[in-house]
Write a protein that holds these residues in place. Structure first.
Motif, mmCIF file in Angstrom:
data_model
loop_
_atom_site.group_PDB
_atom_site.id
_atom_site.type_symbol
_atom_site.label_atom_id
_atom_site.label_comp_id
_atom_site.label_asym_id
_atom_site.label_seq_id
_atom_site.Cartn_x
_atom_site.Cartn_y
_atom_site.Cartn_z
ATOM 1 N N LEU A 21 0.883 -1.329 -0.169
ATOM 2 C CA LEU A 21 -0.144 0.023 0.045
ATOM 3 C C LEU A 21 0.754 1.260 -0.032
ATOM 4 C CD1 LEU A 21 -3.051 -0.803 2.351
ATOM 5 C CD2 LEU A 21 -2.721 -0.900 0.057
ATOM 6 N N SER A 22 2.196 1.015 0.555
ATOM 7 C CA SER A 22 2.994 2.366 0.688
ATOM 8 C C SER A 22 3.702 2.714 -0.752
ATOM 9 C CB SER A 22 4.059 2.090 1.545
ATOM 10 O OG SER A 22 4.764 1.238 1.212
ATOM 11 N N ARG A 23 3.535 1.694 -1.898
ATOM 12 C CA ARG A 23 3.844 2.053 -2.841
ATOM 13 C C ARG A 23 3.363 3.050 -3.823
ATOM 14 N NH1 ARG A 23 4.785 -4.007 -6.172
ATOM 15 N NH2 ARG A 23 5.811 -5.055 -4.539
ATOM 16 N N PRO A 24 4.221 3.874 -4.615
ATOM 17 C CA PRO A 24 3.547 5.096 -5.257
ATOM 18 C C PRO A 24 2.410 4.359 -6.164
ATOM 19 C CG PRO A 24 5.495 4.826 -6.116
ATOM 20 C CD PRO A 24 5.358 3.943 -4.839
ATOM 21 N N LEU A 25 1.374 5.424 -6.329
ATOM 22 C CA LEU A 25 0.417 5.058 -7.434
ATOM 23 C C LEU A 25 0.675 5.551 -8.647
ATOM 24 C CD1 LEU A 25 -2.414 3.416 -7.748
ATOM 25 C CD2 LEU A 25 -3.384 5.566 -7.239
ATOM 26 N N GLU A 26 0.829 4.685 -9.756
ATOM 27 C CA GLU A 26 1.130 5.127 -10.973
ATOM 28 C C GLU A 26 0.066 5.028 -12.147
ATOM 29 O OE1 GLU A 26 4.018 6.068 -12.879
ATOM 30 O OE2 GLU A 26 5.434 5.972 -11.187
ATOM 31 N N HIS A 27 -0.384 5.657 -12.959
ATOM 32 C CA HIS A 27 -1.531 5.516 -13.917
ATOM 33 C C HIS A 27 -0.689 5.351 -15.451
ATOM 34 C CE1 HIS A 27 -4.462 6.977 -16.770
ATOM 35 N NE2 HIS A 27 -5.456 6.408 -15.944
ATOM 36 N N ALA A 28 -1.366 4.407 -16.094
ATOM 37 C CA ALA A 28 -0.885 3.741 -17.602
ATOM 38 C C ALA A 28 -1.826 3.325 -18.117
ATOM 39 C CB ALA A 28 0.332 2.760 -17.253
ATOM 40 N N TYR A 29 -1.637 3.046 -19.606
ATOM 41 C CA TYR A 29 -2.539 2.381 -20.500
ATOM 42 C C TYR A 29 -2.125 1.035 -20.843
ATOM 43 C CZ TYR A 29 -4.614 7.148 -21.622
ATOM 44 O OH TYR A 29 -5.260 8.177 -21.447
ATOM 45 N N ALA A 30 -3.039 -0.108 -20.545
ATOM 46 C CA ALA A 30 -3.052 -1.207 -20.859
ATOM 47 C C ALA A 30 -3.787 -1.935 -22.174
ATOM 48 C CB ALA A 30 -3.377 -2.115 -19.749
ATOM 49 N N ILE A 31 -3.034 -2.466 -23.233
ATOM 50 C CA ILE A 31 -3.754 -2.430 -24.548
ATOM 51 C C ILE A 31 -3.566 -4.049 -24.628
ATOM 52 C CG2 ILE A 31 -3.733 -2.096 -26.916
ATOM 53 C CD1 ILE A 31 -2.411 0.737 -26.070
ATOM 54 N N ASP A 32 -4.604 -4.696 -24.865
ATOM 55 C CA ASP A 32 -4.636 -6.019 -24.962
ATOM 56 C C ASP A 32 -6.208 -6.550 -25.692
ATOM 57 O OD1 ASP A 32 -3.276 -8.566 -24.743
ATOM 58 O OD2 ASP A 32 -3.032 -8.183 -22.540
ATOM 59 N N PRO A 33 -6.081 -7.706 -25.894
ATOM 60 C CA PRO A 33 -7.229 -8.239 -26.833
ATOM 61 C C PRO A 33 -8.497 -8.098 -25.611
ATOM 62 C CG PRO A 33 -5.742 -9.938 -26.938
ATOM 63 C CD PRO A 33 -5.167 -8.968 -26.015
ATOM 64 N N HIS A 34 -9.590 -7.543 -25.901
ATOM 65 C CA HIS A 34 -10.942 -7.622 -25.377
ATOM 66 C C HIS A 34 -10.640 -6.822 -23.975
ATOM 67 C CE1 HIS A 34 -12.124 -10.132 -28.500
ATOM 68 N NE2 HIS A 34 -11.329 -11.029 -28.111
ATOM 69 N N ASN A 35 -10.394 -7.392 -22.713
ATOM 70 C CA ASN A 35 -10.541 -7.014 -21.263
ATOM 71 C C ASN A 35 -9.427 -7.413 -20.771
ATOM 72 O OD1 ASN A 35 -11.694 -5.976 -19.099
ATOM 73 N ND2 ASN A 35 -12.208 -7.948 -18.349
ATOM 74 N N PRO A 36 -8.267 -6.537 -21.078
ATOM 75 C CA PRO A 36 -6.849 -6.819 -20.791
ATOM 76 C C PRO A 36 -6.714 -6.807 -18.939
ATOM 77 C CG PRO A 36 -7.080 -4.371 -21.278
ATOM 78 C CD PRO A 36 -8.343 -5.219 -21.792
ATOM 79 N N VAL A 37 -6.071 -7.952 -18.637
ATOM 80 C CA VAL A 37 -5.861 -8.099 -17.198
ATOM 81 C C VAL A 37 -4.498 -8.236 -16.876
ATOM 82 C CG1 VAL A 37 -8.118 -9.063 -16.755
ATOM 83 C CG2 VAL A 37 -6.265 -10.584 -17.593
ATOM 84 N N GLU A 38 -3.574 -8.229 -17.816
ATOM 85 C CA GLU A 38 -2.054 -8.434 -17.649
ATOM 86 C C GLU A 38 -1.443 -7.245 -17.296
ATOM 87 O OE1 GLU A 38 0.465 -11.397 -19.177
ATOM 88 O OE2 GLU A 38 -1.293 -12.393 -20.113
ATOM 89 N N ILE A 39 -0.698 -6.929 -16.514
ATOM 90 C CA ILE A 39 0.008 -5.587 -16.168
ATOM 91 C C ILE A 39 1.151 -5.468 -17.278
ATOM 92 C CG2 ILE A 39 1.338 -4.464 -14.750
ATOM 93 C CD1 ILE A 39 -0.189 -5.850 -12.408
ATOM 94 N N ASP A 40 1.751 -6.682 -17.914
ATOM 95 C CA ASP A 40 2.850 -6.620 -18.630
ATOM 96 C C ASP A 40 2.468 -5.806 -20.052
ATOM 97 O OD1 ASP A 40 1.378 -8.421 -20.194
ATOM 98 O OD2 ASP A 40 2.710 -10.215 -19.660
ATOM 99 N N ASP A 41 1.307 -5.232 -20.301
ATOM 100 C CA ASP A 41 0.936 -4.593 -21.455
ATOM 101 C C ASP A 41 0.842 -2.995 -21.103
ATOM 102 O OD1 ASP A 41 1.441 -6.210 -23.439
ATOM 103 O OD2 ASP A 41 -0.464 -6.922 -23.444
#
Length: 320
Positions: A21-41
């Motif tokens: 919870l102490s980690r900083p919160l970042e915002h990014a775009y995840a692009i993947d098929p349909h409903n992306p759930v993997e952070i690696d994109d």
């Protein structure tokens, strides 16, 4: 009485981990098929100056599962952490581990634990520098390939900037022609992942951390001397790259050194590297030393040999 999860939105296991919870919160775009759930994109680009950008790619924090030895060993035997079994999409990791990685869509949007790989990039000069590895919580805008392609066609500023930056990296580092796809969004993601794999490999080589580098071309064939002439020809036709502990060139991409790090929830080589990256960030001893990494590379070559045997049997069956 409402549960802690209902009150905060965070699952109980995360509430019990103050370091997450102490980690900083970042915002990014995840692009993947349909409903992306993997952070690696998940990717982000920020303009630092008129001629310099900050590129960030986010991958799942495999460090969270490093004590789950049984699951990791199962993944090692298969060579993949996630695969299709009888048409069903499954994972080598236990359900609880899977959920704890933050891949549930609701948790993902609250801030899933992730590793951030960031570096500066100067498009006009074609160089990068100032590489940083850190841990964050990631909140993403999740886009399907179709949605991202539509946004690109409509000149949406954020997605267009991602596309432009990915193309500049690919052109400057000469791997543009190696990434081929009809979808602009898929090209965009692939270029960021290729560049990240290269940046990490070069940085890790300087750090001296035990690592699995990706070798493709003549160097890969030299490492497969144990193959028969027939098997070697099949290996060439399959254009297999291999993993080894010594940095080498990926002929197909034209990059040296090169590695796999962005898909720790899919390929075991990425998982092994991610565990050592976690150790580097935490300033701990490597999860795998050089001897163990070399053994893993041999395990994966054995898996390739089995694929070659399957390919030979399939061809014989077809010929019959």
């Amino acid at each position: 009485m409402p549960s802690a999860q209902a009150e905060t939105g965070y699952p109980a296991w995360m509430l019990s981990r103050s370091e997450l919870l102490s980690r900083p919160l970042e915002h990014a775009y995840a692009i993947d098929p349909h409903n992306p759930v993997e952070i690696d994109d998940a990717i982000k680009v920020e303009s630092l100056t008129a001629c310099e950008k900050r590129v960030s790619v986010f991958i799942s924090d495999i460090g969270l599962i490093k004590d789950e030895t049984r699951a990791i060993e199962k993944a090692r035997q298969k060579g993949w952490t996630r695969y299709y079994d009888d048409g069903e999409h499954t994972t080598m990791f236990e359900d609880e581990i899977w959920r704890n990685l933050g891949l549930d869509q609701r948790i993902h949007n609250l801030g899933a634990p992730a590793v951030k790989i960031a570096f500066s990039f100067m498009p006009e000069r074609g160089i990068y520098g100032d590489v940083e590895f850190s841990k964050v919580r990631l909140k993403t805008d999740c886009l399907s390939y179709k949605t991202a392609d539509r946004m690109i066609n409509n000149h949406h500023p954020v997605v267009t900037d991602l596309l432009t930056t990915s193309a500049e990296m690919a052109d400057n580092f000469n791997f543009s022609s190696a990434v081929k796809d009809s979808s602009q969004a898929k090209k965009l993601v692939a270029r960021f992942m290729v560049m990240t794999n290269f940046v990490v490999a070069e940085t890790i080589e300087l750090e001296g951390m035990p690592w699995l580098f990706r070798s493709h071309g003549l160097d890969a064939l030299k490492q497969c001397r144990m193959l028969s002439d027939d098997d070697r020809q099949i290996f060439i036709s399959m254009m297999k790259a291999i993993y080894q502990v010594d940095p080498s060139k990926h002929e197909g991409l034209g990059l040296a050194p090169y590695c796999h790090i962005t898909s720790g929830l899919r390929r075991f080589a990425d998982t092994a590297n991610a565990l050592n990256l976690d150790a580097l960030i935490e300033k701990k001893d490597p999860y795998y030393d050089y001897k163990e990494m070399n053994a893993i590379s041999e395990d994966i070559i054995t898996i390739y040999r089995k694929e070659i045997e399957r390919s030979k049997k399939a061809k014989l069956k077809q010929a019959a």
